[in-house]
Design a protein around this motif. Sequence first.
Motif, PDB file in Angstrom:
ATOM      1  N   THR A 604       0.859  -1.186   0.000  1.00  0.00           N
ATOM      2  CA  THR A 604       0.000   0.000   0.000  1.00  0.00           C
ATOM      3  C   THR A 604       0.893   1.234   0.000  1.00  0.00           C
ATOM      4  O   THR A 604       1.801   1.343   0.830  1.00  0.00           O
ATOM      5  CB  THR A 604      -0.917   0.028   1.228  1.00  0.00           C
ATOM      6  OG1 THR A 604      -1.785  -1.110   1.196  1.00  0.00           O
ATOM      7  CG2 THR A 604      -1.773   1.289   1.242  1.00  0.00           C
ATOM      8  N   ASN A 605       0.634   2.124  -0.944  1.00  0.00           N
ATOM      9  CA  ASN A 605       1.408   3.357  -1.035  1.00  0.00           C
ATOM     10  C   ASN A 605       0.881   4.390  -0.041  1.00  0.00           C
ATOM     11  O   ASN A 605      -0.257   4.289   0.437  1.00  0.00           O
ATOM     12  CB  ASN A 605       1.340   3.906  -2.458  1.00  0.00           C
ATOM     13  CG  ASN A 605       1.925   2.951  -3.484  1.00  0.00           C
ATOM     14  OD1 ASN A 605       3.041   2.475  -3.326  1.00  0.00           O
ATOM     15  ND2 ASN A 605       1.154   2.660  -4.526  1.00  0.00           N
ATOM     16  N   PRO A 606       1.680   5.399   0.306  1.00  0.00           N
ATOM     17  CA  PRO A 606       1.238   6.420   1.266  1.00  0.00           C
ATOM     18  C   PRO A 606      -0.058   7.116   0.863  1.00  0.00           C
ATOM     19  O   PRO A 606      -0.803   7.583   1.725  1.00  0.00           O
ATOM     20  CB  PRO A 606       2.411   7.397   1.287  1.00  0.00           C
ATOM     21  CG  PRO A 606       3.603   6.557   0.955  1.00  0.00           C
ATOM     22  CD  PRO A 606       3.105   5.565  -0.052  1.00  0.00           C
ATOM     23  N   GLY A 608      -2.596   5.693  -0.330  1.00  0.00           N
ATOM     24  CA  GLY A 608      -3.679   4.736  -0.207  1.00  0.00           C
ATOM     25  C   GLY A 608      -3.825   3.794  -1.379  1.00  0.00           C
ATOM     26  O   GLY A 608      -4.568   2.811  -1.301  1.00  0.00           O
ATOM     27  N   VAL A 664       4.237   0.957  10.849  1.00  0.00           N
ATOM     28  CA  VAL A 664       4.311   2.093   9.936  1.00  0.00           C
ATOM     29  C   VAL A 664       5.744   2.260   9.448  1.00  0.00           C
ATOM     30  O   VAL A 664       6.707   2.140  10.229  1.00  0.00           O
ATOM     31  CB  VAL A 664       3.821   3.381  10.631  1.00  0.00           C
ATOM     32  CG1 VAL A 664       4.038   4.593   9.728  1.00  0.00           C
ATOM     33  CG2 VAL A 664       2.358   3.254  11.022  1.00  0.00           C
ATOM     34  N   SER A 671       3.750   2.355   2.976  1.00  0.00           N
ATOM     35  CA  SER A 671       3.008   2.699   4.198  1.00  0.00           C
ATOM     36  C   SER A 671       3.469   1.887   5.395  1.00  0.00           C
ATOM     37  O   SER A 671       3.648   2.413   6.493  1.00  0.00           O
ATOM     38  CB  SER A 671       1.514   2.492   3.966  1.00  0.00           C
ATOM     39  OG  SER A 671       1.028   3.397   3.000  1.00  0.00           O
ATOM     40  N   ASN A 672       3.646   0.580   5.202  1.00  0.00           N
ATOM     41  CA  ASN A 672       4.021  -0.313   6.303  1.00  0.00           C
ATOM     42  C   ASN A 672       5.178  -1.191   5.867  1.00  0.00           C
ATOM     43  O   ASN A 672       5.196  -1.700   4.746  1.00  0.00           O
ATOM     44  CB  ASN A 672       2.832  -1.175   6.728  1.00  0.00           C
ATOM     45  CG  ASN A 672       1.651  -0.344   7.180  1.00  0.00           C
ATOM     46  OD1 ASN A 672       0.832   0.066   6.371  1.00  0.00           O
ATOM     47  ND2 ASN A 672       1.569  -0.076   8.476  1.00  0.00           N
TER      48      ASN A 672
END
Length: 792
Positions: A604-606, A608, A664, A671-672
């Motif tokens: 998942t990209n920052p 979303g 995070v 993202s993670n």
Amino acid sequence: MPVGSPIQLAILTLIASIGSAQAQEQTPSAAEKKATSDSTAISEVIVTGTKRATSLQRTPVAITAIGAAALDDAHVQTIQDVVNLVPGFQATSQGDHGVITMTLRGVGNDSAKTEYADPEVASFVNGVYSPRPEGATSLLFDLEGIEVLRGPQGTLWGRNATVGAVNMQTAKPVIGQSSGTFEGGLGSYKRTGVRGAFNVPVSDTMALRFAFVNEKHDGYVDYQGVPNIPLASQQAAFLAGGGKLADFKPIDPNLFVQDGAKYGAQDQSAARVSVLWKPTPALRIDASYEKFMDRGTPSMNLLQTPRAGYSLWSALIDTAPALKRDTDAVRGRIEYALNDSMNVVYVGGYSKFSGSSKFDQDGGAKVPTSFTTNGVYQANNTVSSNYTNYSHELNLQSVGKRDIDWQLGLYYGSETNDMRFDIPIMNGTQQGTVSWQGSFIQPKETVESSAAFGQATWNASDALHLTGGLRYTSDKRANIGGRGYGWTGNAALTQAAITPNVDPRDPNSNFAVSSMNDGNYSSNKVTGLLRAAYDVNQDHMIYGSVSTGYKSGGLQDGGKPYGPETLTSYEFGSKSSFLGGSVKWNNALYYQDFKDFQFSAPITNPDGSHGLATSNAEGAKIYGFESELAAKLTKEDKLQISLAITKAKLGNLIGGSNDYSLPVCKVPGISNCLDVSNNTMPHAPTFSAQVMYQHTFNLSHGTLTPRISLHYETSSWLSVFNLGEGDKQNAYTRTDLGLRYAASGKTAWYVDAFVRNAGDGNVKTSALNGFGPWMAQYLPPRTYGINVGLDF
């Protein structure tokens, strides 16, 4: 290194085998002669791992050769069934694409199931490269045998053979022979199977062979009942989640699948027609056409701790399984003897794959408390997937006994693919609100690989053989028009989960472009091989080699490139025959130094949006020991033992994956993530061993042969994240049993009964906890069956 450690014991074993070799007298090797039925010598095995037909015991490469009889005894149908027959070999199931990915000597890529990631273990059928993992899962039927070559094989075998290659040889027609075989069977989970092959002579220079197979069984995964949640409880949960009473809906029980095809079902068919034509003694032409169809269902993510009242082999399903795969393949080989000392060989192939699938990614990990709360609905839907592949290789090689054996080659391979992949993710149930959803449309991606290679062996003496080889490879990739479409969340447009009839390119679809995937990538590399082999005598050989491997980089979502990976491998081995050829013992000790190891995973990209990302780890260090022993104890007793010791450590890498609950990320772009530097590589048990034994009882009208196969391995991680018990397969032992009666006389019929996974153990092949509780995919539970066949 502590005294008595596995690696130290491996070194001592290898030294012992060399010492034994040096102590033997210089007598002719019985292992180099074809054994008769009343002999205790093991028949000579011919392999093609060096692109020549050579004796296994005279080939200075770590090769496991599995003949047709051994494949039948082990009831091998897919690559995953080969795992227990090869040291250091693992294969993992990946449900959403219905494919199997391979790991050899602790190295593989679990994401090598789409056009975005390539495998480290290359697959070949009759020497023709199979670029996509779908081809490797096709039914393995009517085979002469399978060769698994361990270690870098890029010099002769080409692209993506970074840590090894698997070459499947189909049975060839025989000129002047009318023969055939037919088999039918029944088994557990309503299994039915039928297969056969027929050899038809056409003339004194031509023959045809027809082969077919169909295997079916019901799925292993039962459907759990519809959640029984009181309406008042649903309303309370909905309101607590921020909903308004006016918007409340009761959970629709029809959203949960209760019948129909189950996950884990098999329904596969294949047919092949082969032709052999030898118009002159100097010219041989082999060609085949093969059709494969799969109408089964994917394997399933299951809760590692079963839900109360249900078994492990059940799930709360909200997406009915579907799998459609069709493959057409044409393969050919033309061999022409230019003179007594030189051959020219052309090997080429064409394959076309098309498929689609529907998969319940969330696996019912959580029971929804209302139509929008607690539960998650995620379906991974391959709307369409199409691959077209061409492969051409031209090889000029010396033949006969020479001071220098040599070969030169040219290779060209190309691939064109397109696909659409949808992921709807809803809160609660399919009725709920959108968490995120996207569609990935790839109208055209191309791959081109060209290479020139050469290898020569100087037979410095009757005992010493020195080999050198080089390969130059040039790779090009292009992503043309690829787009990722993400959810816009416009409240004025539809809020439903995406379906195949929705065009995300339509402005009214509530989707918009989230990633532009256009891009071009090119790279080239020179790889090589240096090897020395020494025949201590006619029964014993030792060898040492240094070889390099290479896998091209490529393009990922957003059109961003990732780099190639390289490998330097050092190997020292021995191959020995004892007791007149009744015992064969082969060993290999190796060390592999990876650079820029490729790690691929969904992220998942920052912002979303979701995508598949590939990162280059600093590297990896792998070393280990492999040993294979085959013994014909008496005319009636056969024993095989293989073992592998593996140590595989990853270099520096910050890894992310949506399949796991990760903290995070402090690294921009993800993202993670988690720092997995120096973690143990997945699917790499420290120790694994296989023991197979069979005894033949000679009866008045035939033979009765019971057999047992035991596989043991220590615990192993299932991902690079090493996240504890849920991410681990503990040490286990698996037992397979068989009993075969073969009648003697003019009519050669047989009955073969088998039990696989007799202890009904639960063996994980992959794991995830991205939905909260730990889930996993497993090898099949205990299965049994009986086959009746006729050879004529």
